[in-house]
Motif scaffolding. Structure first.
Motif, short mmCIF file in Angstrom:
data_model
loop_
_atom_site.label_atom_id
_atom_site.label_comp_id
_atom_site.label_asym_id
_atom_site.label_seq_id
_atom_site.Cartn_x
_atom_site.Cartn_y
_atom_site.Cartn_z
N SER A 85 0.85 -1.19 0.00
CA SER A 85 0.00 0.00 0.00
C SER A 85 0.89 1.25 0.00
CB SER A 85 -0.89 0.02 1.24
OG SER A 85 -0.12 0.31 2.40
N PRO A 86 0.35 2.38 -0.44
CA PRO A 86 1.12 3.62 -0.33
C PRO A 86 1.38 3.96 1.14
CG PRO A 86 -0.74 3.91 -1.82
CD PRO A 86 -0.92 2.58 -1.15
N ALA A 87 2.48 4.65 1.38
CA ALA A 87 2.80 5.08 2.75
C ALA A 87 1.66 5.93 3.28
CB ALA A 87 4.10 5.88 2.75
N MET A 88 1.32 5.71 4.53
CA MET A 88 0.30 6.55 5.14
C MET A 88 0.83 7.10 6.45
SD MET A 88 -2.53 3.76 6.24
CE MET A 88 -2.13 2.13 5.76
N THR A 89 0.77 8.28 6.72
CA THR A 89 0.36 9.38 5.88
C THR A 89 1.54 9.83 5.01
OG1 THR A 89 0.97 11.06 7.51
CG2 THR A 89 -1.23 10.23 7.64
N ASN A 90 1.21 10.51 3.96
CA ASN A 90 2.25 11.03 3.08
C ASN A 90 1.71 12.31 2.45
OD1 ASN A 90 4.71 11.09 1.81
ND2 ASN A 90 4.14 9.64 0.21
N PRO A 91 2.34 13.44 2.74
CA PRO A 91 3.55 13.66 3.53
C PRO A 91 3.33 13.36 5.01
CG PRO A 91 2.69 15.74 2.64
CD PRO A 91 1.79 14.67 2.18
N GLY A 94 7.89 11.96 9.49
CA GLY A 94 8.96 10.98 9.64
C GLY A 94 8.47 9.66 10.18
N LEU A 95 7.19 9.57 10.43
CA LEU A 95 6.58 8.35 10.92
C LEU A 95 5.48 7.95 9.93
CD1 LEU A 95 6.43 6.29 13.25
CD2 LEU A 95 4.76 7.81 14.34
N PHE A 96 5.59 6.75 9.37
CA PHE A 96 4.59 6.30 8.40
C PHE A 96 4.40 4.80 8.51
CE2 PHE A 96 8.66 6.33 6.26
CZ PHE A 96 8.67 5.16 5.51
N ILE A 97 3.32 4.34 7.92
CA ILE A 97 2.94 2.93 7.97
C ILE A 97 2.79 2.41 6.54
CG2 ILE A 97 1.11 1.31 8.65
CD1 ILE A 97 0.49 3.24 10.98
N LEU A 98 3.23 1.17 6.33
CA LEU A 98 3.00 0.49 5.05
C LEU A 98 2.15 -0.75 5.31
CD1 LEU A 98 6.46 0.35 3.20
CD2 LEU A 98 4.54 1.87 2.78
N GLY A 99 1.19 -0.95 4.44
CA GLY A 99 0.44 -2.19 4.44
C GLY A 99 1.06 -3.12 3.43
N TRP A 133 0.92 -4.82 8.80
CA TRP A 133 1.12 -3.36 8.85
C TRP A 133 2.44 -3.11 9.55
CZ3 TRP A 133 -2.20 -0.66 6.03
CH2 TRP A 133 -3.43 -1.25 5.74
N LEU A 134 3.35 -2.42 8.87
CA LEU A 134 4.65 -2.10 9.45
C LEU A 134 4.79 -0.59 9.60
CD1 LEU A 134 7.16 -4.40 7.51
CD2 LEU A 134 6.13 -4.77 9.75
N SER A 135 5.28 -0.18 10.75
CA SER A 135 5.53 1.25 10.96
C SER A 135 7.03 1.52 10.80
CB SER A 135 5.05 1.69 12.34
OG SER A 135 5.77 1.03 13.35
N PHE A 136 7.33 2.69 10.28
CA PHE A 136 8.70 3.13 10.07
C PHE A 136 8.85 4.49 10.74
CE2 PHE A 136 7.67 0.18 6.76
CZ PHE A 136 8.80 -0.62 6.68
N ASP A 137 9.88 4.62 11.55
CA ASP A 137 10.10 5.84 12.31
C ASP A 137 11.46 6.45 11.93
OD1 ASP A 137 10.29 7.89 14.13
OD2 ASP A 137 10.03 6.63 15.90
N LEU A 138 11.42 7.57 11.23
CA LEU A 138 12.63 8.28 10.84
C LEU A 138 12.83 9.54 11.67
CD1 LEU A 138 12.17 8.06 6.96
CD2 LEU A 138 13.36 6.45 8.46
N THR A 139 11.99 9.72 12.71
CA THR A 139 12.01 10.98 13.47
C THR A 139 13.30 11.17 14.27
OG1 THR A 139 10.86 9.95 15.34
CG2 THR A 139 9.51 11.06 13.66
N THR A 140 13.98 10.11 14.61
CA THR A 140 15.23 10.25 15.38
C THR A 140 16.46 10.32 14.50
OG1 THR A 140 15.40 7.86 15.64
CG2 THR A 140 14.23 9.07 17.38
N ILE A 171 8.43 9.59 -0.34
CA ILE A 171 7.77 10.24 0.78
C ILE A 171 8.32 11.64 0.96
CG2 ILE A 171 7.20 8.12 2.03
CD1 ILE A 171 9.62 8.60 3.79
N LYS A 172 7.50 12.49 1.55
CA LYS A 172 7.93 13.85 1.88
C LYS A 172 7.79 14.03 3.38
CE LYS A 172 7.32 18.74 1.10
NZ LYS A 172 6.49 19.81 0.57
N ILE A 173 8.83 14.61 3.97
CA ILE A 173 8.81 14.89 5.41
C ILE A 173 8.40 16.35 5.61
CG2 ILE A 173 10.18 14.94 7.52
CD1 ILE A 173 9.84 12.12 6.29
#
Length: 174
Positions: A85-91, A94-99, A133-140, A171-173
């Motif tokens: 699935s598309p990244a949610m949310t986008n933009p 730095g935190l998004f989820i993929l299905g 559902w996987l979450s990705f955290d780029l905030t750090t 993706i856009k941050i």
């Protein structure tokens, strides 16, 4: 005689220069994203090349997923279908989820790169077949900056470490 020699030298030089393959500059455009809300609904532009299967990757793209993986490998040796699935949310911030919905157990490898094609984040996960559902955290990650675009490359491997499904998404941050 000298004229013939000069003509042969010039001809050989032209042929050699013409036969040299020019290096193609790989500069993908990350600025067209598929915009989604927190429920995964598309609510703006759509990049039809994102979050689907890529037929071809060049050597640079293949190298993004060439890192040594120490996680548990998939035991399923057959390839299967995969949907992403598309990244949610986008933009996002730095935190998004993929299905992800692999038909069989797979090993997923991924890498997030900036517009300079530098890998900023990478990893792998073993997924059992079925919706995940996987979450990705780029905030750090201090290299990830607001207002910039990034690309996630992902690949799915069977138990024989064979890449059978690959793709990318932008993706856009904010």
């Amino acid at each position: 005689m000298k004229l013939k020699l000069i003509a042969v030298v010039i001809l050989c030089t032209v042929l050699i220069i013409g036969a040299c393959k020019k290096d193609e500059v790989f500069a993908p455009d990350f600025t067209t994203i598929t915009q989604t809300d927190s429920n995964g609904h598309v609510n703006g532009t759509v990049d039809s090349s994102d979050w689907s299967y890529d037929d071809f990757w060049n050597g640079t793209e293949l190298n993004f997923l060439a890192f040594k993986d120490t996680s548990t490998k998939s035991t399923d040796t057959l390839p299967g279908s995969v949907s992403v699935s598309p990244a949610m949310t986008n933009p996002n911030a730095g935190l998004f989820i993929l299905g992800l919905n692999p038909e069989r157990q797979v090993q997923m490898k991924y890498a997030v790169v900036n517009t300079d094609l530098r890998v900023l984040h990478y990893g792998s996960r073993k997924l059992n077949g079925g919706l995940t559902w996987l979450s990705f955290d780029l905030t750090t990650n201090t290299a990830v900056r607001k207002g910039e675009y990034y690309r996630m490359y992902y690949g799915f491997y069977n138990g024989k470490d064979s890449l059978y499904y690959k793709g990318h998404g932008d993706i856009k941050i904010e």
